[in-house]
Motif scaffolding. Sequence first.
Motif, mmCIF file in Angstrom:
data_model
loop_
_atom_site.group_PDB
_atom_site.id
_atom_site.type_symbol
_atom_site.label_atom_id
_atom_site.label_comp_id
_atom_site.label_asym_id
_atom_site.label_seq_id
_atom_site.Cartn_x
_atom_site.Cartn_y
_atom_site.Cartn_z
ATOM 1 N N ALA A 105 42.245 10.687 58.838
ATOM 2 C CA ALA A 105 41.937 10.969 57.441
ATOM 3 C C ALA A 105 41.220 12.303 57.248
ATOM 4 N N SER A 106 40.270 12.628 58.113
ATOM 5 C CA SER A 106 39.506 13.871 57.935
ATOM 6 C C SER A 106 40.391 15.095 58.096
ATOM 7 N N PHE A 107 41.306 15.065 59.061
ATOM 8 C CA PHE A 107 42.214 16.205 59.237
ATOM 9 C C PHE A 107 43.122 16.341 58.024
ATOM 10 N N ALA A 108 43.595 15.212 57.515
ATOM 11 C CA ALA A 108 44.461 15.257 56.339
ATOM 12 C C ALA A 108 43.740 15.888 55.155
ATOM 13 N N SER A 109 42.509 15.455 54.886
ATOM 14 C CA SER A 109 41.808 15.930 53.698
ATOM 15 C C SER A 109 41.263 17.347 53.843
ATOM 16 N N LEU A 110 40.829 17.706 55.055
ATOM 17 C CA LEU A 110 40.189 19.014 55.238
ATOM 18 C C LEU A 110 41.166 20.130 55.573
ATOM 19 N N VAL A 113 46.223 18.611 53.708
ATOM 20 C CA VAL A 113 46.512 18.478 52.276
ATOM 21 C C VAL A 113 46.258 19.771 51.500
ATOM 22 N N PRO A 114 45.163 20.512 51.758
ATOM 23 C CA PRO A 114 44.970 21.762 51.012
ATOM 24 C C PRO A 114 46.082 22.786 51.214
ATOM 25 N N ARG A 115 46.831 22.693 52.314
ATOM 26 C CA ARG A 115 47.887 23.652 52.591
ATOM 27 C C ARG A 115 49.259 23.223 52.085
ATOM 28 N N LEU A 116 49.401 21.958 51.724
ATOM 29 C CA LEU A 116 50.711 21.437 51.340
ATOM 30 C C LEU A 116 51.318 22.082 50.094
ATOM 31 N N PRO A 117 50.515 22.502 49.094
ATOM 32 C CA PRO A 117 51.152 23.152 47.942
ATOM 33 C C PRO A 117 51.992 24.365 48.323
ATOM 34 N N ALA A 118 51.576 25.090 49.360
ATOM 35 C CA ALA A 118 52.356 26.252 49.799
ATOM 36 C C ALA A 118 53.712 25.816 50.344
ATOM 37 N N GLN A 122 57.620 26.453 48.675
ATOM 38 C CA GLN A 122 58.746 27.019 49.421
ATOM 39 C C GLN A 122 59.899 26.029 49.588
ATOM 40 N N ASN A 123 59.565 24.720 49.562
ATOM 41 C CA ASN A 123 60.573 23.693 49.834
ATOM 42 C C ASN A 123 60.454 22.566 48.802
ATOM 43 N N PRO A 124 60.789 22.828 47.555
ATOM 44 C CA PRO A 124 60.591 21.817 46.507
ATOM 45 C C PRO A 124 61.472 20.580 46.666
ATOM 46 N N ASP A 125 62.498 20.663 47.509
ATOM 47 C CA ASP A 125 63.404 19.521 47.677
ATOM 48 C C ASP A 125 62.988 18.594 48.814
ATOM 49 N N ILE A 126 61.845 18.880 49.464
ATOM 50 C CA ILE A 126 61.389 18.058 50.586
ATOM 51 C C ILE A 126 60.110 17.325 50.190
ATOM 52 N N ASP A 127 60.128 16.004 50.315
ATOM 53 C CA ASP A 127 58.944 15.193 50.057
ATOM 54 C C ASP A 127 58.178 14.977 51.358
ATOM 55 N N ILE A 128 56.851 15.023 51.266
ATOM 56 C CA ILE A 128 55.992 14.774 52.429
ATOM 57 C C ILE A 128 55.225 13.484 52.190
ATOM 58 N N ARG A 129 55.335 12.573 53.136
ATOM 59 C CA ARG A 129 54.575 11.321 53.062
ATOM 60 C C ARG A 129 53.513 11.328 54.164
ATOM 61 N N GLN A 291 62.614 19.874 60.953
ATOM 62 C CA GLN A 291 62.308 21.032 61.781
ATOM 63 C C GLN A 291 61.584 22.098 60.965
ATOM 64 N N ALA A 292 61.966 22.257 59.705
ATOM 65 C CA ALA A 292 61.308 23.248 58.839
ATOM 66 C C ALA A 292 59.836 22.909 58.661
ATOM 67 N N PHE A 293 59.541 21.622 58.489
ATOM 68 C CA PHE A 293 58.141 21.241 58.324
ATOM 69 C C PHE A 293 57.366 21.436 59.615
ATOM 70 N N ARG A 294 57.962 21.091 60.761
ATOM 71 C CA ARG A 294 57.278 21.313 62.047
ATOM 72 C C ARG A 294 56.982 22.795 62.252
ATOM 73 N N ASP A 295 57.968 23.647 61.959
ATOM 74 C CA ASP A 295 57.762 25.089 62.114
ATOM 75 C C ASP A 295 56.664 25.593 61.189
ATOM 76 N N TRP A 296 56.621 25.033 59.980
ATOM 77 C CA TRP A 296 55.596 25.457 59.017
ATOM 78 C C TRP A 296 54.208 25.067 59.494
ATOM 79 N N ILE A 297 54.047 23.855 60.016
ATOM 80 C CA ILE A 297 52.758 23.418 60.542
ATOM 81 C C ILE A 297 52.295 24.353 61.652
ATOM 82 N N VAL A 298 53.195 24.679 62.566
ATOM 83 C CA VAL A 298 52.853 25.565 63.674
ATOM 84 C C VAL A 298 52.415 26.933 63.155
ATOM 85 N N SER A 299 53.133 27.455 62.161
ATOM 86 C CA SER A 299 52.787 28.771 61.615
ATOM 87 C C SER A 299 51.439 28.733 60.909
#
Length: 302
Positions: A105-110, A113-118, A122-129, A291-299
């Motif tokens: 939970a702490s990693f998600a909130s800190l 989640v703050p980075r997900l709007p970006a 870039q990817n409005p057709d992908i939902d993140i759960r 794969q796009a989401f994994r690459d984005w997390i890494v970046s």
Amino acid sequence: MAAHKKRPLSLAGLRGFEAAARHLSFTLAAEELHLTQSSVSRQVQSLEDELGKPLFVRKTRALELTVFGQKLYRATRNALGEIDRSVNEIRGTAQRKRVSVTTWASFASLWLVPRLPAFAHQNPDIDIRIEATDEVLDIEAESIDIAIRYCREEQAPRHAVKLMDEELTPALSPALLARIGPIKNPADIAKCTLLVLDDGSQSAEENSWENWLRLAGLRGVQPTSRLLFNFIDQSMQAAVRGQGVVLAKTPFLRDFIEHGDLITPFDIRLPSRYGYYLIACSAVPHSEHKQAFRDWIVSQAA
């Protein structure tokens, strides 16, 4: 209860049992399934009769899973989840692309989640759960696409991708600094309340104030007081509110510094043996959007 060990278990009551186990309430399960409370109770009783084992401890105002109930709940939760996903695909209701992520939970909130709007921009057709839980979920059993875990390097799976190392350094709010006066050397930390992460983990024991003070050449320093937390985000928010000085983990610190919420008075950083790792589920079929989401997390981590 008479057990019928050789006869296959009737599946009719599994949906009611799963809902009751999830809510720990026959009443809430009945509301979800549009049944009566007594119907759900009878379904569970029928399962117990077939298994010859109790699934719940029935208390006056609550339910509690037995060991047998916990085992069956894990199995039915995973199986019914997979069935529901398949049914949605067959019905054609699962049109949108989706990536499921589990982390604590702490990693998600800190951080996440703050980075997900970006990413969403870039990817409005992908939902993140996001499955934010301090329980380490079996991502293959639960068909979760990605896990972000915190562990030592030797504890990470071989296919894990290291996202970040961490260091720890004191951080406090500008408002607290204005209130207590300048902090010119590490010994001045004693003027502050220390905000302590006390979650009972090995990492908290290693990444402690005592070890940072030792690294700074200080022994026997007695702070004004200590305030203990069992979640990282609680300690960081307390620091922002000026309640004390936190021994902050660097992956979470950058955003607070950029927004002017926290400052770091010293350049003394305690190295940690722990890091942040991305684990992709090998049981989930490869897809471009995952794969796009994994690459984005890494970046983002880089």
